[in-house]
Design an enzyme around this catalytic site. Structure first.
Site, mmCIF file in Angstrom:
data_model
loop_
_atom_site.group_PDB
_atom_site.id
_atom_site.type_symbol
_atom_site.label_atom_id
_atom_site.label_comp_id
_atom_site.label_asym_id
_atom_site.label_seq_id
_atom_site.Cartn_x
_atom_site.Cartn_y
_atom_site.Cartn_z
ATOM 1 N N PHE A 198 0.862 -1.188 0.000
ATOM 2 C CA PHE A 198 0.000 0.000 0.000
ATOM 3 C C PHE A 198 0.893 1.230 0.000
ATOM 4 O O PHE A 198 1.650 1.463 0.940
ATOM 5 C CB PHE A 198 -0.958 0.061 1.197
ATOM 6 C CG PHE A 198 -1.861 1.265 1.093
ATOM 7 C CD1 PHE A 198 -3.009 1.211 0.328
ATOM 8 C CD2 PHE A 198 -1.522 2.463 1.699
ATOM 9 C CE1 PHE A 198 -3.817 2.341 0.176
ATOM 10 C CE2 PHE A 198 -2.328 3.601 1.555
ATOM 11 C CZ PHE A 198 -3.480 3.527 0.789
ATOM 12 N N ASP B 224 9.261 2.887 2.010
ATOM 13 C CA ASP B 224 8.092 3.710 2.320
ATOM 14 C C ASP B 224 7.841 3.570 3.819
ATOM 15 O O ASP B 224 7.305 2.574 4.298
ATOM 16 C CB ASP B 224 6.881 3.247 1.502
ATOM 17 C CG ASP B 224 5.647 4.102 1.782
ATOM 18 O OD1 ASP B 224 5.671 4.894 2.750
ATOM 19 O OD2 ASP B 224 4.658 3.965 1.042
ATOM 20 N N LYS C 290 2.244 11.105 7.370
ATOM 21 C CA LYS C 290 1.467 10.821 8.580
ATOM 22 C C LYS C 290 2.002 11.537 9.829
ATOM 23 O O LYS C 290 1.763 12.717 9.987
ATOM 24 C CB LYS C 290 1.358 9.304 8.752
ATOM 25 C CG LYS C 290 0.558 8.702 7.586
ATOM 26 C CD LYS C 290 0.041 7.318 7.800
ATOM 27 C CE LYS C 290 -0.989 6.979 6.741
ATOM 28 N NZ LYS C 290 -0.668 5.858 5.885
HETATM 29 C C1 LIG Z 1 -0.940 5.929 4.386
HETATM 30 C C2 LIG Z 1 0.171 5.444 3.532
HETATM 31 C C3 LIG Z 1 0.473 6.063 2.311
HETATM 32 C C4 LIG Z 1 -0.377 7.160 1.708
HETATM 33 O O1 LIG Z 1 -0.460 8.295 2.479
HETATM 34 P P1 LIG Z 1 -1.634 9.370 2.170
HETATM 35 O O2 LIG Z 1 -1.276 10.526 3.059
HETATM 36 O O3 LIG Z 1 -2.923 8.720 2.532
HETATM 37 O O4 LIG Z 1 -1.546 9.698 0.721
HETATM 38 C C5 LIG Z 1 1.572 5.616 1.612
HETATM 39 N N1 LIG Z 1 2.332 4.603 2.079
HETATM 40 C C6 LIG Z 1 2.068 3.985 3.241
HETATM 41 C C7 LIG Z 1 2.961 2.883 3.705
HETATM 42 C C8 LIG Z 1 0.968 4.357 4.000
HETATM 43 O O5 LIG Z 1 0.673 3.714 5.136
#
Ligand SMILES: *Cc1c(COP(=O)(O)O)cnc(C)c1O
Length: 408
Positions: free
Chosen positions: A143, A228, A257
């Protein structure tokens, strides 16, 4: 005081707002630390933390103060001009993480897009990949956000269905399988993108040694290792960056985040001068990216992580939480897994899905969200105390054990 009820708000949202989410039916109106209150005055312990955006807890007083003071002084300049917060955030974030440069964006998906663009440009200008031939490898179960290019390499049918045609240039390998990664690398591979723990994928922790092997393969084949860390970073797993659990430094890291403590959308890409140096004026940008309000909030959010020892807290309390969960005898639970305060309770197929357990937890004052249908994710703010964790555990144990086979 609000005069509308929970049902009123739900009816309004259902009528006027697109139905791209299926939230639990709790309408939150205020919050403090690990606690939130709904419009009926009921109190809940937040065990989701807005998908780990609230590592510092809700409405942290220091972050609120930084935000209000900056909002009064200067909120937005655009990058057409300079501001006096961006240089300080850049320096502090690079010094804290050990990277040479950063590039600020807003959402997590934008940070991932930025990393992918950097990797392609690095491939063409530095690695020497022929034009338009760059390949990027990602993992099944990934994700990374919801843009068209990012869902182009999702393995989740739900995220892709109806949204084609997709961006080419991506390949998938099974998560946790370094041999598969090595087989997939070609001379045109510019990057491998992965999560140190798959959060949305169901709190999947890779086998010990995987991150080190990925590092070695990327180095050997001159492929950028892109971690990520939008969900796993900034203390969530018990280290500032989750790759530190294996002593590994990726070439590129994405953060988002908790970079703002949940106060504002702030994301960033971290890398070396060589990699982020591929961007020249006009190559990439964002109206709000690097704005002074975001930067002031992020600076304070980072200081809170350090001053309140949130990484150490996540490590200690995460170990405690996982041990306690593993001690629960439940007919519904297959296993519990996680790292730090990012924990998943994986339910057996016959448990009938995680959603109804999350509904039952909500009735008892604990907010958690199912991920992947069969996993209850527990990721409370890192400022949680052991007593508060015990309070949640008591309720989690009840929901997982009482009642007949048909569940809570
Ligand atoms: C939440 C998340 C994203 C996307 O972040 P948004 O601010 O919702 O665009 C990307 N990578 C990971 C691992 C995430 O948990």
């Amino acid at each position: 005081m609000s005069t509308l009820s929970t049902e009123d708000y739900i009816a309004l949202e259902d009528q006027y707002n697109a139905h791209n989410y299926w939230p639990l039916d709790v309408v939150i109106t205020r919050a403090e630390g690990v606690w939130v209150w709904d419009v009926e005055g009921r109190k809940y312990l937040d065990c989701l933390s807005a998908y780990s955006a609230l590592n510092q807890g809700h409405c942290h007083p220091r972050i609120v103060r930084a935000m209000v003071e900056q909002a009064r002084r200067l909120a937005l300049t655009s990058r057409a001009f300079r501001n006096d917060q961006l240089p300080l955030l850049a320096k502090e974030l690079c010094e804290l993480t050990g990277y040479e440069m950063m590039l600020p964006m807003n959402s997590g998906a934008e940070a991932v897009e930025t990393a992918l663009k950097a990797a392609r440009k690095w491939g063409y200008t530095i690695k020497g990949v022929p034009d338009d031939r760059a390949e990027i490898i990602a993992c099944t179960g990934n994700f990374h956000g919801r843009t068209l290019s990012i869902i182009s390499f999702s393995s989740e049918e739900r995220y892709r269905d109806g949204f084609g045609p997709f961006t080419p240039g991506f390949k998938l390998v099974p998560y946790g399988d370094a041999d598969a990664l090595e087989r997939a690398i070609t001379p045109n591979t510019v990057a491998f993108l992965f999560e140190p723990v798959q959060g949305e994928g169901g709190v999947v922790v890779p086998p010990e040694g995987y991150i080190r092997r990925v590092r070695a393969l990327c180095t050997r084949h001159n492929v950028l290792m892109i971690a990520d860390e939008i969900q796993t970073g900034l203390g969530r797993t018990g280290k500032l960056l989750a790759c530190e659990h294996e002593g590994v430094r990726p070439d590129v890291v994405t953060l988002g985040k908790a970079l703002s403590g949940g106060m504002y959308p702030v994301s960033a890409v971290l890398a070396s001068r060589e990699i982020l140096g591929v961007f020249g004026p006009g190559d990439h940008g964002s109206t709000f990216g690097g704005n002074p309000l975001a930067c002031a909030v992020a600076r304070e959010a980072l200081r809170v992580i350090v001053d309140e020892r949130l990484c150490e807290r996540a490590a200690e309390l995460g170990e405690y939480l996982l041990a306690r969960l593993r001690g629960i005898r439940s007919p519904y639970v297959a296993l519990c897994r996680g790292r730090g305060l990012l924990v998943g309770i994986v339910l057996r197929p016959e448990a009938g899905g995680a959603r109804r357990f999350c509904e039952a937890l909500k009735e008892r004052g604990v907010l958690a969200k199912d991920t992947h249908g069969t996993v209850i994710r527990l990721a409370p703010p890192l400022v949680i105390t052991r007593e508060e964790l015990d309070w949640a555990l008591e309720r989690i144990e009840k929901v997982l054990t009482i009642g007949n086979r048909r569940g809570p």
